[in-house]
Write a protein that holds these residues in place. Structure first.
Motif, PDB file in Angstrom:
ATOM      1  N   GLU A  18      65.657  40.115  41.590  1.00 35.11           N
ATOM      2  CA  GLU A  18      65.013  40.276  40.289  1.00 35.11           C
ATOM      3  C   GLU A  18      63.770  39.396  40.164  1.00 35.11           C
ATOM      4  N   TYR A  19      63.862  38.161  40.652  1.00 32.49           N
ATOM      5  CA  TYR A  19      62.681  37.288  40.621  1.00 32.49           C
ATOM      6  C   TYR A  19      61.580  37.849  41.502  1.00 32.49           C
ATOM      7  N   ALA A  20      61.942  38.337  42.698  1.00 30.42           N
ATOM      8  CA  ALA A  20      60.940  38.905  43.611  1.00 30.42           C
ATOM      9  C   ALA A  20      60.248  40.103  42.977  1.00 30.42           C
ATOM     10  N   GLU A  21      61.021  40.940  42.285  1.00 35.71           N
ATOM     11  CA  GLU A  21      60.444  42.120  41.633  1.00 35.71           C
ATOM     12  C   GLU A  21      59.528  41.728  40.476  1.00 35.71           C
ATOM     13  N   GLN A  22      59.837  40.615  39.798  1.00 37.40           N
ATOM     14  CA  GLN A  22      58.951  40.123  38.743  1.00 37.40           C
ATOM     15  C   GLN A  22      57.649  39.574  39.331  1.00 37.40           C
ATOM     16  N   MET A  23      57.745  39.037  40.541  1.00 36.96           N
ATOM     17  CA  MET A  23      56.569  38.452  41.175  1.00 36.96           C
ATOM     18  C   MET A  23      55.565  39.510  41.631  1.00 36.96           C
ATOM     19  N   GLN A  24      56.040  40.642  42.064  1.00 38.93           N
ATOM     20  CA  GLN A  24      55.160  41.640  42.685  1.00 38.93           C
ATOM     21  C   GLN A  24      53.951  42.026  41.837  1.00 38.93           C
ATOM     22  N   PRO A  25      54.114  42.402  40.576  1.00 38.59           N
ATOM     23  CA  PRO A  25      52.918  42.778  39.803  1.00 38.59           C
ATOM     24  C   PRO A  25      51.954  41.618  39.588  1.00 38.59           C
ATOM     25  N   LEU A  26      52.474  40.396  39.472  1.00 39.31           N
ATOM     26  CA  LEU A  26      51.588  39.240  39.287  1.00 39.31           C
ATOM     27  C   LEU A  26      50.774  38.977  40.536  1.00 39.31           C
ATOM     28  N   LEU A  27      51.388  39.137  41.699  1.00 35.43           N
ATOM     29  CA  LEU A  27      50.681  38.936  42.967  1.00 35.43           C
ATOM     30  C   LEU A  27      49.523  39.918  43.090  1.00 35.43           C
ATOM     31  N   GLY A  28      49.773  41.179  42.721  1.00 34.41           N
ATOM     32  CA  GLY A  28      48.729  42.193  42.795  1.00 34.41           C
ATOM     33  C   GLY A  28      47.600  41.944  41.821  1.00 34.41           C
ATOM     34  N   LYS A  29      47.948  41.576  40.583  1.00 30.99           N
ATOM     35  CA  LYS A  29      46.923  41.334  39.572  1.00 30.99           C
ATOM     36  C   LYS A  29      46.062  40.113  39.914  1.00 30.99           C
ATOM     37  N   LEU A  30      46.697  39.067  40.418  1.00 30.42           N
ATOM     38  CA  LEU A  30      45.937  37.877  40.804  1.00 30.42           C
ATOM     39  C   LEU A  30      44.909  38.212  41.874  1.00 30.42           C
ATOM     40  N   TYR A  31      45.307  39.069  42.799  1.00 32.14           N
ATOM     41  CA  TYR A  31      44.379  39.423  43.873  1.00 32.14           C
ATOM     42  C   TYR A  31      43.270  40.336  43.370  1.00 32.14           C
ATOM     43  N   ARG A  32      43.642  41.383  42.651  1.00 40.13           N
ATOM     44  CA  ARG A  32      42.642  42.354  42.211  1.00 40.13           C
ATOM     45  C   ARG A  32      41.681  41.774  41.178  1.00 40.13           C
ATOM     46  N   ASN A  33      42.193  40.947  40.273  1.00 46.69           N
ATOM     47  CA  ASN A  33      41.367  40.461  39.167  1.00 46.69           C
ATOM     48  C   ASN A  33      40.668  39.144  39.440  1.00 46.69           C
ATOM     49  N   HIS A  34      41.243  38.328  40.328  1.00 50.16           N
ATOM     50  CA  HIS A  34      40.669  36.989  40.547  1.00 50.16           C
ATOM     51  C   HIS A  34      40.445  36.652  42.018  1.00 50.16           C
ATOM     52  N   ALA A  35      40.779  37.570  42.938  1.00 46.88           N
ATOM     53  CA  ALA A  35      40.668  37.309  44.382  1.00 46.88           C
ATOM     54  C   ALA A  35      41.480  36.079  44.772  1.00 46.88           C
ATOM     55  N   ILE A  36      42.662  35.939  44.154  1.00 46.37           N
ATOM     56  CA  ILE A  36      43.593  34.865  44.489  1.00 46.37           C
ATOM     57  C   ILE A  36      44.634  35.416  45.462  1.00 46.37           C
ATOM     58  N   GLU A  37      44.706  34.849  46.647  1.00 44.19           N
ATOM     59  CA  GLU A  37      45.687  35.258  47.640  1.00 44.19           C
ATOM     60  C   GLU A  37      46.837  34.248  47.634  1.00 44.19           C
ATOM     61  N   ARG A 152      41.728  45.215  49.813  1.00 45.26           N
ATOM     62  CA  ARG A 152      41.140  44.269  48.872  1.00 45.26           C
ATOM     63  C   ARG A 152      40.568  44.959  47.632  1.00 45.26           C
ATOM     64  N   GLN A 153      40.691  46.273  47.577  1.00 46.87           N
ATOM     65  CA  GLN A 153      40.070  47.020  46.498  1.00 46.87           C
ATOM     66  C   GLN A 153      40.529  46.512  45.130  1.00 46.87           C
ATOM     67  N   GLY A 154      39.569  46.275  44.248  1.00 43.47           N
ATOM     68  CA  GLY A 154      39.834  45.783  42.900  1.00 43.47           C
ATOM     69  C   GLY A 154      38.524  45.421  42.241  1.00 43.47           C
ATOM     70  N   LYS A 155      38.566  45.178  40.953  1.00 45.55           N
ATOM     71  CA  LYS A 155      37.313  44.948  40.235  1.00 45.55           C
ATOM     72  C   LYS A 155      36.615  43.667  40.659  1.00 45.55           C
ATOM     73  N   ASN A 156      37.350  42.725  41.230  1.00 49.34           N
ATOM     74  CA  ASN A 156      36.744  41.471  41.667  1.00 49.34           C
ATOM     75  C   ASN A 156      36.533  41.441  43.174  1.00 49.34           C
ATOM     76  N   ASN A 157      36.690  42.574  43.822  1.00 48.40           N
ATOM     77  CA  ASN A 157      36.485  42.643  45.265  1.00 48.40           C
ATOM     78  C   ASN A 157      35.008  42.445  45.590  1.00 48.40           C
ATOM     79  N   LYS A 158      34.723  41.541  46.510  1.00 46.66           N
ATOM     80  CA  LYS A 158      33.337  41.231  46.850  1.00 46.66           C
ATOM     81  C   LYS A 158      32.879  41.905  48.138  1.00 46.66           C
ATOM     82  N   LEU A 159      33.799  42.336  48.978  1.00 51.90           N
ATOM     83  CA  LEU A 159      33.448  43.002  50.231  1.00 51.90           C
ATOM     84  C   LEU A 159      33.763  44.485  50.084  1.00 51.90           C
TER      85      LEU A 159
END
Length: 486
Positions: A18-37, A152-159
């Motif tokens: 359950e914790y892992a499933e809660q983490m998944q959308p946050l991991l994606g949003k951090l990457y797409r919106n802020h380029a946080i890996e 890396r596709q997302g609104k904050n993607n630089k490459l």
């Protein structure tokens, strides 16, 4: 097993899931919106399944005194997701472990702790403009680079992958190119959606619009015609490896720089990220990302030389066969390479040992090298036979390389395994260019033999991406900072 224990195990597993499933959308949003890996002790979580996230947390117990529970890392990830941050690599595992088990942070709240640990990227405005990228050639490395760019596709993607250039253009070519990107016998299916635009000769993948350009030479292409400006062209063909040949790309409209995915000749800088990436200057317009083998061995050799000193050595590479070899016996200009790659071990030459000195001059003249091509499609092995400057032991050497892989500036380049059962196929898709096989290490006084696995396709392509970021002026620190100094 009694019923109570069975219920406890089931409840524990369900909690982790359950914790892992809660983490998944946050991991994606951090990457797409802020380029946080986000990673956990070096294991990247971008695109990870719930099971992958659980496994990454379980691996911490192999590296630290205590295990790290998902319920311990979740509050930190949740807090990070609500912060305004500049692009960075953040190791959630290391942050969470220190917060829960380092006494100096016992009185701090999660928010106070993160404000301190992430101070350099909090509220920092990212002014970097997007960078157009073109893949010239679409073979093994070209298609993996396409996958890495598209993920890396997302609104904050630089490459932004804007085009690929290939020969041909015959009927059905576009469909076949898309199919090769969609399916891969070694790396599996593409993670996403791919469609084609036959009218405009383009591939659409995960929101990326990629123009397919047919040309037999760089001079034939006008990239500005497709709205491409100041692009970095990644030459995956290997047709040109010197300044004169690669400069042809610079004559095409819309191109500003060129990156070669093969060893460069002459005065071209050969960059092994993590070793000599600071040699990249803003005025450099042609660079090489060296070879897969050079990227695998140089970080490990640098680490060993900095700590133990290397007087001399021999590098033997056991390398998967490549497209340069024949599938069945046929003429080949190279010695032995004309014999069937699928049936034979083939002794051949490698320039990787001498190429190390281009990235790490301290080892110039100290290494020799040879290679054996073997009938496997991917993942290779480098055997480093070294004469060190001082005597050591297997445990001391392994423990040092383990710490390098976890806590040094080479943590993205050097991985480490203590498994006694690992084989080559286990390492397909490994993002680090080098994986030290600690169980195979041999040390006798000043003589050491170190075995280094490497995914000669995927791991190398990840290094190419890092050089591309450097050429583009992209900066993303790794936090928390390295504690092992080389």
């Amino acid at each position: 097993m009694n019923q109570q224990l069975e219920q406890e195990l089931l409840s524990s597993w369900q909690e982790r899931q359950e914790y892992a499933e809660q983490m998944q959308p946050l991991l994606g949003k951090l990457y797409r919106n802020h380029a946080i890996e986000i990673s956990v002790y070096g294991r990247p979580l971008l695109g990870a399944s719930a099971i992958d996230i659980i496994k990454a947390h379980r691996s911490v117990r192999l590296k630290e005194t205590h295990k790290l529970r998902l319920r311990e890392s979740w509050p930190l990830l949740d807090a990070i997701s609500q912060m305004t941050l500049a692009p960075a690599h953040i190791d959630l595992g290391k942050l969470a472990y220190a917060y829960h088990y380092d006494a100096q942070f016992a009185e701090q709240s999660v928010e106070q702790y993160l404000q301190q640990q992430l101070a350099e990227i909090i509220g920092v405005h990212d002014a970097q403009e997007p960078q157009d990228v073109v893949l010239y050639g679409f073979g093994r490395i070209g298609r993996i680079l396409a996958r890495l760019l598209i993920e890396r596709q997302g609104k904050n993607n630089k490459l932004r992958l804007k085009a690929i250039v290939v020969r041909g253009g015959k009927s059905g070519d576009l469909e076949k190119r898309a199919s090769l990107l969609r399916r891969d016998s070694v790396h599996g299916p593409f993670n996403g959606s791919i469609t084609i635009d036959t009218e405009k000769n383009a591939i659409k993948a995960n929101g990326s619009y990629i123009q397919v350009i047919y040309a037999n030479s760089p001079q034939e292409v006008d990239y500005s015609h497709y709205g491409i400006q100041n692009a970095i062209v990644i030459d995956n063909t290997g047709m040109w490896r010197d300044q004169e040949g690669l400069s042809q790309h610079l004559l095409s409209k819309g191109v500003k720089k060129v990156l070669l995915t093969a060893p460069g000749k002459g005065d071209i800088k050969n960059i092994v990220f993590g070793v000599n990436h600071n040699d990249v200057a803003a005025e450099d317009v042609i660079l090489s990302a060296a070879s897969c083998t050079t990227n695998a061995i140089t970080p490990v050799l640098k680490a060993l030389d900095e700590h133990f000193g290397i007087q001399s050595g021999h590098v033997e590479t056991v390398h998967s066969f490549t497209n340069d070899q024949n599938l069945i016996d046929n003429f080949h200009k190279g010695d032995r390479r004309g014999r069937s790659a699928a049936l034979n071990m083939v002794i051949t030459e490698t320039g990787a040992a001498t190429a190390v000195a281009k990235a790490y001059p301290q080892l110039k003249g100290k290494l020799t090298g040879s290679a054996i091509r073997v009938p496997t499609p991917n993942v290779s092995l480098a055997i480093l036979n070294l004469h060190l400057s001082k005597a050591t032991t297997k445990d001391e050497l392994n423990n040092y390389l383990r710490d390098v892989s976890l806590f040094s500036d080479l943590q993205h380049q050097v991985n480490y395994t203590a498994s006694s059962e690992i084989v080559s196929t286990d390492l397909v898709g490994t993002r680090a260019p080098a994986v030290v096989d600690s169980k195979a290490t041999i040390v006798v006084d000043q003589r050491a033999t170190v075995y280094v696995w490497y995914d000669n396709e995927f791991g190398y392509s990840c290094q190419v991406m890092k050089v591309l970021e450097k050429m583009s002026g992209l900066t993303s620190p790794t936090l928390p900072h390295a504690t092992v100094k080389l």
